[in-house]
Design a protein around this motif. Structure first.
Motif, short mmCIF file in Angstrom:
data_model
loop_
_atom_site.label_atom_id
_atom_site.label_comp_id
_atom_site.label_asym_id
_atom_site.label_seq_id
_atom_site.Cartn_x
_atom_site.Cartn_y
_atom_site.Cartn_z
N MET A 365 0.82 -1.21 0.00
CA MET A 365 0.00 0.00 0.00
C MET A 365 0.86 1.26 0.00
SD MET A 365 -3.13 -0.91 2.58
CE MET A 365 -4.21 -2.30 2.29
N ASP A 366 0.46 2.24 -0.83
CA ASP A 366 1.17 3.52 -0.87
C ASP A 366 0.36 4.63 -0.21
OD1 ASP A 366 -0.81 3.71 -2.75
OD2 ASP A 366 0.46 4.39 -4.39
N MET A 367 -0.38 4.28 0.81
CA MET A 367 -1.24 5.24 1.48
C MET A 367 -0.50 6.45 2.06
SD MET A 367 -4.23 4.32 0.84
CE MET A 367 -5.15 5.43 1.92
N PRO A 368 0.80 6.36 2.44
CA PRO A 368 1.49 7.58 2.90
C PRO A 368 1.50 8.68 1.84
CG PRO A 368 2.72 5.64 3.57
CD PRO A 368 1.63 5.15 2.66
N PHE A 369 1.26 8.34 0.57
CA PHE A 369 1.25 9.33 -0.50
C PHE A 369 -0.17 9.86 -0.80
CE2 PHE A 369 5.32 7.38 -1.10
CZ PHE A 369 6.13 8.34 -1.71
N TYR A 370 -1.16 9.34 -0.13
CA TYR A 370 -2.53 9.76 -0.44
C TYR A 370 -2.79 11.15 0.13
CZ TYR A 370 -7.62 9.71 -0.78
OH TYR A 370 -8.92 10.02 -1.07
N PRO A 371 -3.21 12.12 -0.71
CA PRO A 371 -3.39 13.50 -0.23
C PRO A 371 -4.56 13.68 0.73
CG PRO A 371 -3.07 13.45 -2.62
CD PRO A 371 -3.30 12.03 -2.17
N GLY A 372 -5.51 12.73 0.76
CA GLY A 372 -6.65 12.84 1.66
C GLY A 372 -7.96 12.99 0.90
N ASP A 373 -9.04 12.52 1.50
CA ASP A 373 -10.34 12.53 0.84
C ASP A 373 -10.79 13.93 0.44
OD1 ASP A 373 -10.44 9.82 1.11
OD2 ASP A 373 -11.88 9.79 2.77
N GLY A 374 -10.36 14.94 1.17
CA GLY A 374 -10.78 16.30 0.87
C GLY A 374 -10.04 16.94 -0.28
N TYR A 375 -9.09 16.20 -0.90
CA TYR A 375 -8.28 16.76 -1.97
C TYR A 375 -8.32 15.91 -3.24
CZ TYR A 375 -6.35 19.61 1.80
OH TYR A 375 -6.20 20.47 2.87
N VAL A 376 -9.10 14.86 -3.25
CA VAL A 376 -9.13 13.92 -4.37
C VAL A 376 -10.57 13.55 -4.69
CG1 VAL A 376 -8.48 11.61 -5.14
CG2 VAL A 376 -6.87 12.97 -3.78
N ASP A 377 -10.90 13.53 -6.00
CA ASP A 377 -12.24 13.12 -6.43
C ASP A 377 -12.28 11.69 -6.94
OD1 ASP A 377 -13.71 15.67 -6.14
OD2 ASP A 377 -12.33 16.39 -7.67
N ILE A 378 -11.25 11.28 -7.67
CA ILE A 378 -11.22 9.97 -8.33
C ILE A 378 -9.86 9.33 -8.08
CG2 ILE A 378 -11.23 8.80 -10.58
CD1 ILE A 378 -13.09 11.06 -11.57
N ILE A 379 -9.84 8.02 -7.90
CA ILE A 379 -8.59 7.27 -7.74
C ILE A 379 -8.25 6.60 -9.08
CG2 ILE A 379 -7.36 5.47 -6.49
CD1 ILE A 379 -8.21 7.83 -4.75
#
Length: 477
Positions: A365-379
């Motif tokens: 998992m590369d979750m440390p790179f995830y900007p957060g739900d409030g900054y992303v619409d689509i994966i």
């Protein structure tokens, strides 16, 4: 002489009382299991295809003649068994949620390596697959007060997600739609979405590339198509250099002519650094170009800073491919949010933000790179050279399970199964986009690196694939 004899007897007595030299375990016994992944009894396994790894206290081997004796129950299948050093890894497919499975390695199927080919005792590993969570997709965009057409496009995507998939193509590095035109020429259909790349931001405007001339995007939008954009963010190889690249390194040139950059994302946030000045100037320039699209009423499926983790969380562990991921997840997230906030302050409201995960299994998992739900619409998920529909379906399942409130797209791909096969297998991507081919020559039989015309014809055979003509006539104002 008598004294000498006494000394010799004493030494013999001491030698007789000394502890014997220890024998290395791997020379005395067969291999012993140290750990397994998943652990025995695990009940939270996700996905219908997984890798099981057994780790022993010594190097091991698994004779080919013995492998047929290794078994798994409940209809699952074993394949691709690989011994390496102290590990034995085997691929398990056909897993079903809530079902318990037991893999059995009978005594003799695993042996010590080299001169100590003694057998390991029978090993039984039991686990069960967790039932996937139900997706509950966010109903609105993360951008505050989005433009009407951005909102309408997102709502349309919500309405088709899991039911239909949008077709896409990406322009070659210039500001064009060559790939889409090639597909249309030989299949009679246009993809629903055209993606452009702001890779030459540093050269624009010039006599060969000028992003202020939005004609290519405006014409596509005028045809009723969806406009998407990515950004291979090239920066100078070194401060003051005229050579630009997005590959991290020491600022040198390789034998193939490519460059690396010493640009460090961790220094972007230090006022006065050349990294800070570069990012501010580039974002100002990019905001201006995006505003031109916004003023024309064009919403943009926006995918910046893609594939940030690179190989950081894969079996190769070779780190980031692009400079924006080179200083790790925390710095990357800060940069993503910096861009997001910069565009917000600049009044850019026509973007649908897509973040690309490099995760392909729950083990990387590369979750440390995830900007957060409030900054992303689509994966988005980028996949290359995977022909197995089962693996592609598993990729889709892994990502949707990780992001239960986001739609999931095949944001880049090449060398994968046609979408008819993927869709029927259960990989229900929001959209898909084969990467372009540098040598595209316009012929139907051209052996396209990523998706040739035969691939497209099979893809169009799927009734659930949306081409441009199938988009609603009233999609945009």
């Amino acid at each position: 002489m008598k004294k000498t004899i006494c000394i010799l007897l004493a030494l013999a007595f001491i030698a007789g009382c000394r502890e014997p030299e220890p024998v290395a375990p791997e020379l005395a016994d067969g291999p012993e299991l140290v750990s397994s992944d998943p652990a025995d009894g695990a009940d939270d396994i996700r996905g219908d295809v997984i890798s099981v790894t057994l780790t022993f206290n010594q190097n091991v081997m698994c004779p080919t003649s013995e492998r047929e004796r290794i078994s798994i129950d409940s209809g699952a299948e074993l394949s691709e068994l690989n011994p390496y050093m102290k590990d034995i890894t085997v691929k398990v497919s056909g897993l079903v949620p809530s079902q318990k499975y037991t893999i059995v390695f009978p005594e003799g199927t695993i042996l010590g390596y080299g001169n100590n080919q003694k057998p390991a005792k029978e090993i039984r590993l039991t686990f069960s697959v967790k039932k996937p969570g139900q997706q509950d997709i966010a109903k609105s965009l993360v951008t505050e007060n989005p433009t009407a057409n951005a909102r309408r496009l997102y709502e349309y995507m919500l309405s088709i997600y899991g039911k239909k998939t949008l077709s896409g193509a990406i322009a070659k590095v210039a500001w064009n739609r060559d790939e889409a035109e090639w597909i249309h020429k030989w299949t009679g259909k246009w993809p629903a979405m055209a993606t452009f790349d702001y890779i030459h931001l540093h050269s624009s405007p010039s006599n060969w590339i000028d992003y202020s001339d939005i004609t290519p995007a405006r014409e596509w939008f005028g045809m009723g198509g969806i406009v998407s954009a990515c950004w291979h963010w090239n920066v100078p190889a070194k401060e003051g250099s005229s050579e630009y690249t997005c590959t991290p390194g020491d600022g040198s040139q390789a034998s193939d002519g490519t460059w690396t950059t010493v640009f460090r994302p961790s220094r972007i946030f230090e006022e006065g650094t050349w990294e800070n000045r570069t990012v501010k100037a580039d974002l100002e320039k990019m905001a201006g170009y995006l505003r031109l699209l916004q003023d024309a009423g064009i919403p943009v499926v926006w995918r910046p800073l893609h594939e940030a983790a690179g190989n950081t969380y894969t079996q190769w562990h070779s780190g980031a491919w692009f400079w924006w991921g080179a200083d790790g997840g925390e710095t990357y997230v800060r940069l993503w949010r910096y861009m997001f906030d910069y565009f917000k302050e600049a009044g850019i409201r026509n973007l649908i933000w897509v973040w690309t995960t490099q995760t392909s299994s729950y083990g990387d998992m590369d979750m440390p790179f995830y900007p957060g739900d409030g900054y992303v619409d689509i994966i988005g998920r980028d996949i290359y050279n995977v022909a197995s529909e089962a693996i592609l379906k598993n990729n889709f399942g892994v990502v949707t399970e990780m992001f239960l409130n986001k739609m999931v797209a095949l944001s880049e791909h090449g060398g994968v199964s046609d979408m008819n096969s993927q869709w029927n297998a259960g990989a229900k991507w929001l959209y898909f986009m084969p990467w372009y081919d540098y040598g595209l020559d316009g012929t139907e039989g051209y052996a396209h690196t990523h998706a040739d015309i035969a691939w497209w014809k099979k893809t169009w055979a799927c009734d659930d694939v949306i081409d441009l003509s199938a988009l609603p006539a009233d999609l945009f104002e």
